[in-house]
Design a protein around this motif. Sequence first.
Motif, PDB file in Angstrom:
ATOM      1  N   CYS A 130       0.856  -1.194   0.000  1.00 57.17           N
ATOM      2  CA  CYS A 130       0.000   0.000   0.000  1.00 57.17           C
ATOM      3  C   CYS A 130       0.889   1.240   0.000  1.00 57.17           C
ATOM      4  N   ASN A 131       0.633   2.164  -0.932  1.00 58.29           N
ATOM      5  CA  ASN A 131       1.574   3.269  -1.113  1.00 58.29           C
ATOM      6  C   ASN A 131       0.842   4.555  -1.495  1.00 58.29           C
ATOM      7  N   ASP A 132      -0.305   4.820  -0.823  1.00 54.47           N
ATOM      8  CA  ASP A 132      -1.106   5.980  -1.213  1.00 54.47           C
ATOM      9  C   ASP A 132      -0.756   7.249  -0.447  1.00 54.47           C
ATOM     10  N   GLY A 133       0.206   7.171   0.481  1.00 59.18           N
ATOM     11  CA  GLY A 133       0.658   8.363   1.195  1.00 59.18           C
ATOM     12  C   GLY A 133      -0.285   8.856   2.277  1.00 59.18           C
ATOM     13  N   ARG A 134      -1.232   8.041   2.672  1.00 61.63           N
ATOM     14  CA  ARG A 134      -2.203   8.460   3.694  1.00 61.63           C
ATOM     15  C   ARG A 134      -1.646   8.199   5.091  1.00 61.63           C
ATOM     16  N   LEU A 135      -1.795   9.149   5.984  1.00 59.75           N
ATOM     17  CA  LEU A 135      -1.381   8.993   7.382  1.00 59.75           C
ATOM     18  C   LEU A 135      -2.607   8.696   8.240  1.00 59.75           C
ATOM     19  N   GLU A 136      -2.548   7.600   9.005  1.00 66.31           N
ATOM     20  CA  GLU A 136      -3.619   7.248   9.936  1.00 66.31           C
ATOM     21  C   GLU A 136      -3.082   7.411  11.357  1.00 66.31           C
ATOM     22  N   VAL A 137      -3.862   8.081  12.197  1.00 66.57           N
ATOM     23  CA  VAL A 137      -3.455   8.326  13.581  1.00 66.57           C
ATOM     24  C   VAL A 137      -4.485   7.701  14.512  1.00 66.57           C
ATOM     25  N   PHE A 138      -3.989   6.970  15.525  1.00 65.30           N
ATOM     26  CA  PHE A 138      -4.855   6.255  16.451  1.00 65.30           C
ATOM     27  C   PHE A 138      -4.528   6.665  17.883  1.00 65.30           C
ATOM     28  N   GLU A 139      -5.562   6.976  18.651  1.00 72.92           N
ATOM     29  CA  GLU A 139      -5.362   7.198  20.077  1.00 72.92           C
ATOM     30  C   GLU A 139      -5.079   5.851  20.747  1.00 72.92           C
ATOM     31  N   LYS A 140      -4.591   5.899  21.972  1.00 73.83           N
ATOM     32  CA  LYS A 140      -4.076   4.693  22.617  1.00 73.83           C
ATOM     33  C   LYS A 140      -5.081   3.544  22.641  1.00 73.83           C
ATOM     34  N   ARG A 145      -6.293  -1.872  20.871  1.00 76.35           N
ATOM     35  CA  ARG A 145      -7.255  -2.851  20.360  1.00 76.35           C
ATOM     36  C   ARG A 145      -6.749  -3.446  19.046  1.00 76.35           C
ATOM     37  N   LEU A 146      -6.244  -2.600  18.157  1.00 74.55           N
ATOM     38  CA  LEU A 146      -5.724  -3.077  16.880  1.00 74.55           C
ATOM     39  C   LEU A 146      -4.472  -3.934  17.078  1.00 74.55           C
ATOM     40  N   ALA A 147      -3.614  -3.529  18.011  1.00 78.61           N
ATOM     41  CA  ALA A 147      -2.387  -4.291  18.272  1.00 78.61           C
ATOM     42  C   ALA A 147      -2.707  -5.687  18.782  1.00 78.61           C
ATOM     43  N   VAL A 186       2.790  -0.635  22.270  1.00 77.50           N
ATOM     44  CA  VAL A 186       1.642   0.249  22.065  1.00 77.50           C
ATOM     45  C   VAL A 186       1.037   0.672  23.403  1.00 77.50           C
ATOM     46  N   ALA A 187       1.034  -0.237  24.380  1.00 71.44           N
ATOM     47  CA  ALA A 187       0.479   0.085  25.707  1.00 71.44           C
ATOM     48  C   ALA A 187       1.260   1.196  26.395  1.00 71.44           C
ATOM     49  N   ASN A 188       2.484   1.445  25.950  1.00 77.66           N
ATOM     50  CA  ASN A 188       3.306   2.519  26.532  1.00 77.66           C
ATOM     51  C   ASN A 188       3.117   3.855  25.837  1.00 77.66           C
ATOM     52  N   THR A 189       2.126   3.954  24.936  1.00 76.96           N
ATOM     53  CA  THR A 189       1.973   5.153  24.112  1.00 76.96           C
ATOM     54  C   THR A 189       0.694   5.912  24.435  1.00 76.96           C
ATOM     55  N   ASN A 190       0.589   7.086  23.822  1.00 77.71           N
ATOM     56  CA  ASN A 190      -0.661   7.842  23.798  1.00 77.71           C
ATOM     57  C   ASN A 190      -1.250   7.907  22.393  1.00 77.71           C
ATOM     58  N   ARG A 191      -0.360   7.978  21.391  1.00 76.31           N
ATOM     59  CA  ARG A 191      -0.820   8.067  19.994  1.00 76.31           C
ATOM     60  C   ARG A 191       0.137   7.267  19.103  1.00 76.31           C
ATOM     61  N   VAL A 192      -0.459   6.550  18.165  1.00 73.64           N
ATOM     62  CA  VAL A 192       0.306   5.727  17.224  1.00 73.64           C
ATOM     63  C   VAL A 192      -0.121   6.102  15.808  1.00 73.64           C
ATOM     64  N   GLY A 193       0.851   6.193  14.906  1.00 75.67           N
ATOM     65  CA  GLY A 193       0.543   6.534  13.528  1.00 75.67           C
ATOM     66  C   GLY A 193       1.002   5.474  12.562  1.00 75.67           C
ATOM     67  N   HIS A 194       0.340   5.401  11.420  1.00 72.21           N
ATOM     68  CA  HIS A 194       0.776   4.517  10.332  1.00 72.21           C
ATOM     69  C   HIS A 194       0.722   5.300   9.037  1.00 72.21           C
ATOM     70  N   TYR A 195       1.860   5.337   8.345  1.00 76.62           N
ATOM     71  CA  TYR A 195       1.990   6.085   7.102  1.00 76.62           C
ATOM     72  C   TYR A 195       1.979   5.101   5.940  1.00 76.62           C
ATOM     73  N   ASN A 196       0.985   5.228   5.079  1.00 71.96           N
ATOM     74  CA  ASN A 196       0.836   4.303   3.955  1.00 71.96           C
ATOM     75  C   ASN A 196       1.782   4.683   2.812  1.00 71.96           C
TER      76      ASN A 196
END
Length: 262
Positions: A130-140, A145-147, A186-196
């Motif tokens: 996947c290479n569309d350049g979209r940034l997804e940001v998730f609160e903890k 839950r996703l992790a 992930v449990a040690n974070t507040n926000r996690v991002g994924h850059y496509n």
Amino acid sequence: MELISVIVPVYNVESYVAECIESIQNQTYMNLEIILVNDGSTDASGDICDQYAAYDERIKVIHQENGGLSAARNTGIEAANGDYIAFVDSDDYVGLTLYEDMLKLLKEHNLDIIGCESFRDKDGTIIEGCNDGRLEVFEKDDALRLALHDIFTSVWNKLYKRSAIGDVRFPVGRKFEDSATSYLFVANTNRVGHYNHCYYYYRLNPNSITQTSFDPKSRWDFVLGYEERLQYAIKHQLSYIDDCNSLLMKAVLSCLTAYYAK
């Protein structure tokens, strides 16, 4: 300028390790600490690491007896001095702007972890993810839950704040070590991002751990990781305990299938 520690576990990859090291050396973000952990290689891998360290003061080589991927990564974490930590597998290589771009996004969006997409290198043929350049940001809460559902699992395509690593270490002597630790990061974070966007080149090496991890013992390690996830969900009274239990049952069935196939 913040320091990024890039940890590279090295074991019997003399055909690939030079390309891996050079892809990190040539990053546009230059304030790097490159930690090469030679995990008891029996080929020329350790010598190659020493040759690169001889002319690049950013490179630190640690030679240790073979303890496996988890032990090597843990050694690298203990030796790291960086504000941020990244992992690269020694038979892979990375795009030249990986750390510059990822650090910029991490800071702009106040993230603790950011991941990217990867190419697959199959004997020199590059398969794009996947290479569309979209940034997804998730609160903890959403990120955790996703992790626990096997998202954010691989550690090699991410940049971590040091605080996200914290005291978490990889389980020595087990395969599927990413599955056993990624949700704890992930449990040690507040926000996690994924850059496509694809930066990481994952080599489809037939001798890699991933490609040789389907024996019953490896599958049992997989079960242990899911059992630990379930216990974590129960301990912290998370709303998706049933989901974790279902994933554990699927892992058990996978293990039994591998066992009977033998």
